[in-house]
Design a protein around this motif. Sequence first.
Motif, mmCIF file in Angstrom:
data_model
loop_
_atom_site.group_PDB
_atom_site.id
_atom_site.type_symbol
_atom_site.label_atom_id
_atom_site.label_comp_id
_atom_site.label_asym_id
_atom_site.label_seq_id
_atom_site.Cartn_x
_atom_site.Cartn_y
_atom_site.Cartn_z
ATOM 1 N N THR A 82 -1.063 -50.906 22.408
ATOM 2 C CA THR A 82 -2.368 -51.505 22.615
ATOM 3 C C THR A 82 -3.141 -51.375 21.314
ATOM 4 N N GLY A 83 -3.419 -52.497 20.688
ATOM 5 C CA GLY A 83 -4.195 -52.446 19.448
ATOM 6 C C GLY A 83 -5.646 -52.175 19.775
ATOM 7 N N MET A 84 -6.285 -51.307 18.986
ATOM 8 C CA MET A 84 -7.711 -51.022 19.194
ATOM 9 C C MET A 84 -8.449 -51.216 17.882
ATOM 10 N N ILE A 85 -9.578 -51.912 17.953
ATOM 11 C CA ILE A 85 -10.456 -51.976 16.783
ATOM 12 C C ILE A 85 -11.854 -51.541 17.202
ATOM 13 N N PHE A 86 -12.601 -50.982 16.240
ATOM 14 C CA PHE A 86 -13.835 -50.258 16.567
ATOM 15 C C PHE A 86 -15.006 -50.718 15.704
ATOM 16 N N GLN A 87 -16.214 -50.431 16.186
ATOM 17 C CA GLN A 87 -17.419 -50.768 15.426
ATOM 18 C C GLN A 87 -17.413 -50.103 14.044
ATOM 19 N N HIS A 88 -17.060 -48.819 14.024
ATOM 20 C CA HIS A 88 -17.090 -48.106 12.743
ATOM 21 C C HIS A 88 -15.704 -47.965 12.143
ATOM 22 N N PHE A 89 -14.817 -48.840 12.531
ATOM 23 C CA PHE A 89 -13.489 -49.055 11.949
ATOM 24 C C PHE A 89 -12.481 -47.935 12.211
ATOM 25 N N ASN A 90 -12.946 -46.674 12.223
ATOM 26 C CA ASN A 90 -12.060 -45.515 12.433
ATOM 27 C C ASN A 90 -10.883 -45.486 11.460
ATOM 28 N N LEU A 91 -11.180 -45.762 10.198
ATOM 29 C CA LEU A 91 -10.154 -45.683 9.160
ATOM 30 C C LEU A 91 -10.286 -44.350 8.446
ATOM 31 N N ILE A 92 -9.320 -44.047 7.586
ATOM 32 C CA ILE A 92 -9.408 -42.823 6.782
ATOM 33 C C ILE A 92 -9.860 -43.243 5.378
ATOM 34 N N PRO A 93 -11.155 -42.997 5.045
ATOM 35 C CA PRO A 93 -11.779 -43.613 3.864
ATOM 36 C C PRO A 93 -11.056 -43.340 2.543
ATOM 37 N N ARG A 94 -10.532 -42.117 2.380
ATOM 38 C CA ARG A 94 -9.947 -41.765 1.079
ATOM 39 C C ARG A 94 -8.519 -42.268 0.905
ATOM 40 N N LEU A 95 -7.943 -42.751 1.986
ATOM 41 C CA LEU A 95 -6.583 -43.270 1.872
ATOM 42 C C LEU A 95 -6.599 -44.759 1.534
ATOM 43 N N SER A 96 -5.473 -45.237 1.054
ATOM 44 C CA SER A 96 -5.380 -46.642 0.656
ATOM 45 C C SER A 96 -5.271 -47.547 1.880
ATOM 46 N N VAL A 97 -5.425 -48.837 1.619
ATOM 47 C CA VAL A 97 -5.252 -49.849 2.666
ATOM 48 C C VAL A 97 -3.863 -49.697 3.283
ATOM 49 N N MET A 98 -2.851 -49.603 2.424
ATOM 50 C CA MET A 98 -1.463 -49.478 2.889
ATOM 51 C C MET A 98 -1.287 -48.244 3.781
ATOM 52 N N GLN A 99 -1.808 -47.115 3.317
ATOM 53 C CA GLN A 99 -1.656 -45.873 4.086
ATOM 54 C C GLN A 99 -2.353 -45.966 5.437
ATOM 55 N N ASN A 100 -3.541 -46.576 5.447
ATOM 56 C CA ASN A 100 -4.256 -46.733 6.709
ATOM 57 C C ASN A 100 -3.482 -47.625 7.672
ATOM 58 N N VAL A 101 -2.927 -48.695 7.148
ATOM 59 C CA VAL A 101 -2.182 -49.610 8.031
ATOM 60 C C VAL A 101 -0.937 -48.910 8.571
ATOM 61 N N ASN A 141 -3.241 -51.048 -2.502
ATOM 62 C CA ASN A 141 -3.441 -49.704 -3.050
ATOM 63 C C ASN A 141 -4.916 -49.336 -3.226
ATOM 64 N N ARG A 142 -5.781 -50.215 -2.797
ATOM 65 C CA ARG A 142 -7.218 -49.950 -2.889
ATOM 66 C C ARG A 142 -7.622 -48.926 -1.830
ATOM 67 N N ARG A 143 -8.483 -47.993 -2.225
ATOM 68 C CA ARG A 143 -8.991 -47.050 -1.223
ATOM 69 C C ARG A 143 -9.929 -47.762 -0.271
ATOM 70 N N VAL A 144 -9.806 -47.439 0.998
ATOM 71 C CA VAL A 144 -10.619 -48.092 2.013
ATOM 72 C C VAL A 144 -12.112 -47.907 1.756
ATOM 73 N N GLU A 145 -12.516 -46.751 1.221
ATOM 74 C CA GLU A 145 -13.942 -46.491 0.995
ATOM 75 C C GLU A 145 -14.552 -47.443 -0.028
ATOM 76 N N GLN A 146 -13.705 -48.126 -0.805
ATOM 77 C CA GLN A 146 -14.222 -49.070 -1.801
ATOM 78 C C GLN A 146 -14.402 -50.483 -1.247
ATOM 79 N N LEU A 147 -14.056 -50.684 0.012
ATOM 80 C CA LEU A 147 -14.072 -52.043 0.567
ATOM 81 C C LEU A 147 -15.390 -52.363 1.269
#
Length: 238
Positions: A82-101, A141-147
């Motif tokens: 079950t895919g879930m998406i959230f208002q505040h994204f719930n990503l790990i800011p210091r990790l890269s896009v790839m790592q988060n995915v 490879n971009r950090r999520v916090e920079q997006l």
Amino acid sequence: MIECKNVSVTYPNAHTKALQAIDLTFKKGEFICVLGKSGAGKSTFIRCLNGLQTPTEGDVIYNGQSLRKRSEAELRKIRQHTGMIFQHFNLIPRLSVMQNVLTGMFGSRSSFKNLIGLFTKEEKSAAHDAIRSVGLDGFENRRVEQLSGGQKQRVGIARALVQQPAVLLGDEPVASLDPGTANQIFTLLRNMHDDLGLLTMINVHDLELAKKYADRVIALKDGQVIFDGPPAMFGDLE
Ligand code: ADP
Ligand code: ADP
């Protein structure tokens, strides 16, 4: 594919029920927006559907089987698809896009895998495909916090995609975004939904978005369903 039978939720110490005897059925292919003001019960409802919250009364039937009778391990398996998406994204800011995915790939085990870089070529390739399909090619490879906010939600969607979901649930995924970006995210969600034949259910408080993108609108007020039908009919009620 998901059936709510007489679902009620009462939080400890609360005066009123957050959800009151909800009876609804959702089918593969439906794109549903759940409308309601803050406190109407939208988040509680979404959490009941993927087993994150057990109803105080009633039951949720997922592909013919009661969620109430599932073990925690079985519930985890359901949530994994079950895919879930959230208002505040719930990503790990210091990790890269790839790592988060990649964290979408194996649920809770993945943070460990991330650290020691154990993902296979195939897994990384699937993550690349997901990143490409949300329009973030080149951002791996971009950090999520920079997006930007919109880009962060695209990462959230890519993370949901690698779970190969049958069901996609969104808890106010565009509430923190400006209207233009919100429309872009909804366009992406709608296209993904149509391509993959998902059951998509998104909480929103913006009627215009629901009208533009949903096939079915469910409106909640004080934990009760006050409307269930095509978005065009909802306007007529007001
Ligand atoms: P939103 O309106 O964006 O859904 P809320 O403020 O309703 O946000 O909820 C944010 C978080 O706080 C949720 O995890 C919710 O479960 C929790 N929450 C909301 N209301 C209460 C409350 N009265 N007591 C304890 N937790 C609450
Ligand atoms: P919405 O997502 O529509 O804002 P919620 O599902 O977050 O609504 O909340 C529905 C009702 O339940 C609200 O009255 C809220 O205060 C209450 N509520 C939500 N989460 C909790 C919680 N963890 N504890 C107590 N009350 C809660």
